[in-house]
Design a protein around this motif. Structure first.
Motif, PDB file in Angstrom:
ATOM      1  N   ARG A  13       0.830  -1.191   0.000  1.00  0.00           N
ATOM      2  CA  ARG A  13       0.000   0.000   0.000  1.00  0.00           C
ATOM      3  C   ARG A  13       0.868   1.246   0.000  1.00  0.00           C
ATOM      4  NH1 ARG A  13      -3.838   0.383   4.985  1.00  0.00           N
ATOM      5  NH2 ARG A  13      -4.296  -1.700   4.232  1.00  0.00           N
ATOM      6  N   ARG A  14       0.528   2.203  -0.862  1.00  0.00           N
ATOM      7  CA  ARG A  14       1.289   3.451  -0.927  1.00  0.00           C
ATOM      8  C   ARG A  14       0.856   4.382   0.190  1.00  0.00           C
ATOM      9  NH1 ARG A  14       4.240   4.666  -5.246  1.00  0.00           N
ATOM     10  NH2 ARG A  14       3.954   6.883  -4.894  1.00  0.00           N
ATOM     11  N   PRO A  15       1.795   5.144   0.771  1.00  0.00           N
ATOM     12  CA  PRO A  15       1.434   6.106   1.805  1.00  0.00           C
ATOM     13  C   PRO A  15       0.537   7.196   1.239  1.00  0.00           C
ATOM     14  CG  PRO A  15       3.800   5.754   1.700  1.00  0.00           C
ATOM     15  CD  PRO A  15       3.201   5.081   0.517  1.00  0.00           C
ATOM     16  N   ALA A  16      -0.255   7.791   2.105  1.00  0.00           N
ATOM     17  CA  ALA A  16      -1.197   8.800   1.661  1.00  0.00           C
ATOM     18  C   ALA A  16      -0.519  10.127   1.378  1.00  0.00           C
ATOM     19  CB  ALA A  16      -2.284   8.983   2.712  1.00  0.00           C
ATOM     20  N   GLY A  17       0.690  10.359   1.870  1.00  0.00           N
ATOM     21  CA  GLY A  17       1.369  11.618   1.617  1.00  0.00           C
ATOM     22  C   GLY A  17       2.060  12.134   2.853  1.00  0.00           C
ATOM     23  N   GLN A  18       2.411  13.407   2.801  1.00  0.00           N
ATOM     24  CA  GLN A  18       3.172  14.008   3.886  1.00  0.00           C
ATOM     25  C   GLN A  18       2.420  13.959   5.210  1.00  0.00           C
ATOM     26  OE1 GLN A  18       6.238  14.845   3.413  1.00  0.00           O
ATOM     27  NE2 GLN A  18       6.604  15.493   5.525  1.00  0.00           N
ATOM     28  N   ASP A  19       1.096  14.103   5.168  1.00  0.00           N
ATOM     29  CA  ASP A  19       0.317  14.023   6.407  1.00  0.00           C
ATOM     30  C   ASP A  19       0.493  12.663   7.068  1.00  0.00           C
ATOM     31  OD1 ASP A  19      -0.566  16.567   6.018  1.00  0.00           O
ATOM     32  OD2 ASP A  19      -2.544  16.005   5.258  1.00  0.00           O
ATOM     33  N   THR A  20       0.524  11.608   6.256  1.00  0.00           N
ATOM     34  CA  THR A  20       0.713  10.263   6.801  1.00  0.00           C
ATOM     35  C   THR A  20       2.083  10.139   7.436  1.00  0.00           C
ATOM     36  OG1 THR A  20      -0.722   9.338   5.088  1.00  0.00           O
ATOM     37  CG2 THR A  20       0.729   7.804   6.244  1.00  0.00           C
ATOM     38  N   ARG A  21       3.093  10.709   6.796  1.00  0.00           N
ATOM     39  CA  ARG A  21       4.457  10.656   7.352  1.00  0.00           C
ATOM     40  C   ARG A  21       4.504  11.322   8.722  1.00  0.00           C
ATOM     41  NH1 ARG A  21       9.288  13.303   7.771  1.00  0.00           N
ATOM     42  NH2 ARG A  21      11.154  12.083   7.262  1.00  0.00           N
ATOM     43  N   GLU A  22       3.893  12.492   8.839  1.00  0.00           N
ATOM     44  CA  GLU A  22       3.887  13.197  10.122  1.00  0.00           C
ATOM     45  C   GLU A  22       3.083  12.424  11.168  1.00  0.00           C
ATOM     46  OE1 GLU A  22       5.792  15.714  10.856  1.00  0.00           O
ATOM     47  OE2 GLU A  22       6.555  15.557   8.812  1.00  0.00           O
ATOM     48  N   GLN A  23       2.014  11.765  10.718  1.00  0.00           N
ATOM     49  CA  GLN A  23       1.199  10.950  11.617  1.00  0.00           C
ATOM     50  C   GLN A  23       2.030   9.789  12.173  1.00  0.00           C
ATOM     51  OE1 GLN A  23      -2.381   9.719   9.639  1.00  0.00           O
ATOM     52  NE2 GLN A  23      -2.828   8.094  11.116  1.00  0.00           N
ATOM     53  N   VAL A  24       2.818   9.150  11.304  1.00  0.00           N
ATOM     54  CA  VAL A  24       3.677   8.048  11.740  1.00  0.00           C
ATOM     55  C   VAL A  24       4.745   8.553  12.708  1.00  0.00           C
ATOM     56  CG1 VAL A  24       5.411   6.382  10.965  1.00  0.00           C
ATOM     57  CG2 VAL A  24       3.271   6.634   9.692  1.00  0.00           C
ATOM     58  N   LEU A  25       5.341   9.698  12.399  1.00  0.00           N
ATOM     59  CA  LEU A  25       6.366  10.260  13.288  1.00  0.00           C
ATOM     60  C   LEU A  25       5.799  10.569  14.665  1.00  0.00           C
ATOM     61  CD1 LEU A  25       8.647  12.759  11.313  1.00  0.00           C
ATOM     62  CD2 LEU A  25       9.300  10.665  12.520  1.00  0.00           C
ATOM     63  N   ALA A  26       4.610  11.147  14.706  1.00  0.00           N
ATOM     64  CA  ALA A  26       3.984  11.458  15.991  1.00  0.00           C
ATOM     65  C   ALA A  26       3.721  10.182  16.786  1.00  0.00           C
ATOM     66  CB  ALA A  26       2.685  12.230  15.760  1.00  0.00           C
TER      67      ALA A  26
END
Length: 203
Positions: A13-26
């Protein structure tokens, strides 16, 4: 007009974008803070972030890179650093360690050290996690490869010396040390680290 062919998708599955990256980091910061470095897994971070583990690995690779990214050190690869240091004669281990560390942080003139270290020191949770991380992923593997006694003590002695060099080179610059080439600092400081790693420690 000829039809353009879309690029082949990546597996999983491809990530949804930068928001997803920040969500994972949090989620990662929260997991590391709650559970400690060694108890955290990529799967646990994914569950907390509400994504699949493949998404976490797409952005960050593995747990080590996820932790460094959560500190703001996305370009740092501790595993590559360890490989660089341990390849070669044991007698030059201390010198290679100093040189590798300084060459890594010198790339941006020490800006990353000056930005990240104060932020980590100001956050009690991160301040507690950093020694766990260094022990598990950087200093611990090096010392264990040597099969020496007092591995934990030796790791902490090495950490104290490296921290001192980074402090006097980047945070509170003391010349001429702050201006020397990494190779020269490695020649000067490496023997001290070598003694901590492989030498006899006083009773």
């Amino acid at each position: 007009m000829p039809r353009t062919t879309a690029p082949s998708p990546r597996r999983g599955r491809r990530p949804a974008g930068q928001d997803t990256r920040e969500q994972v980091l949090a989620a990662a910061r929260a997991e590391f803070s709650d559970r400690g470095y060694e108890a955290v897994s990529v799967r646990g971070v994914a569950r907390r972030a509400g994504v699949d583990p493949g998404t976490v690995r797409h952005w960050f690779g593995d747990k080590t890179q996820l932790f460094t990214a959560s500190l703001g050190l996305a370009d740092v690869n501790p595993s590559a650093l360890v490989r660089t240091v341990v390849e070669g004669p044991v007698e030059g281990l201390g010198e290679r360690l100093v040189r590798a560390v300084l060459e890594m942080w010198d790339q941006d003139g020490g800006d990353t050290v000056r930005l990240v270290v104060p932020a980590v020191m100001a956050d009690p949770a991160l301040r507690g996690l950093l020694p766990q991380f260094l022990g598990a992923e950087v200093l611990g593997p090096m010392v264990r490869l040597l099969e020496v006694s007092d591995a934990r003590l030796r790791s902490s002695l090495v950490a104290s010396q490296v921290a001192g060099v980074l402090m006097t080179r980047f945070l509170v610059p003391i010349d001429p040390l702050a201006s020397l080439e990494p190779a020269r600092v490695a020649v000067l400081v490496g023997p001290t680290l070598q003694r901590y790693l492989t030498g006899e420690l006083p009773g």
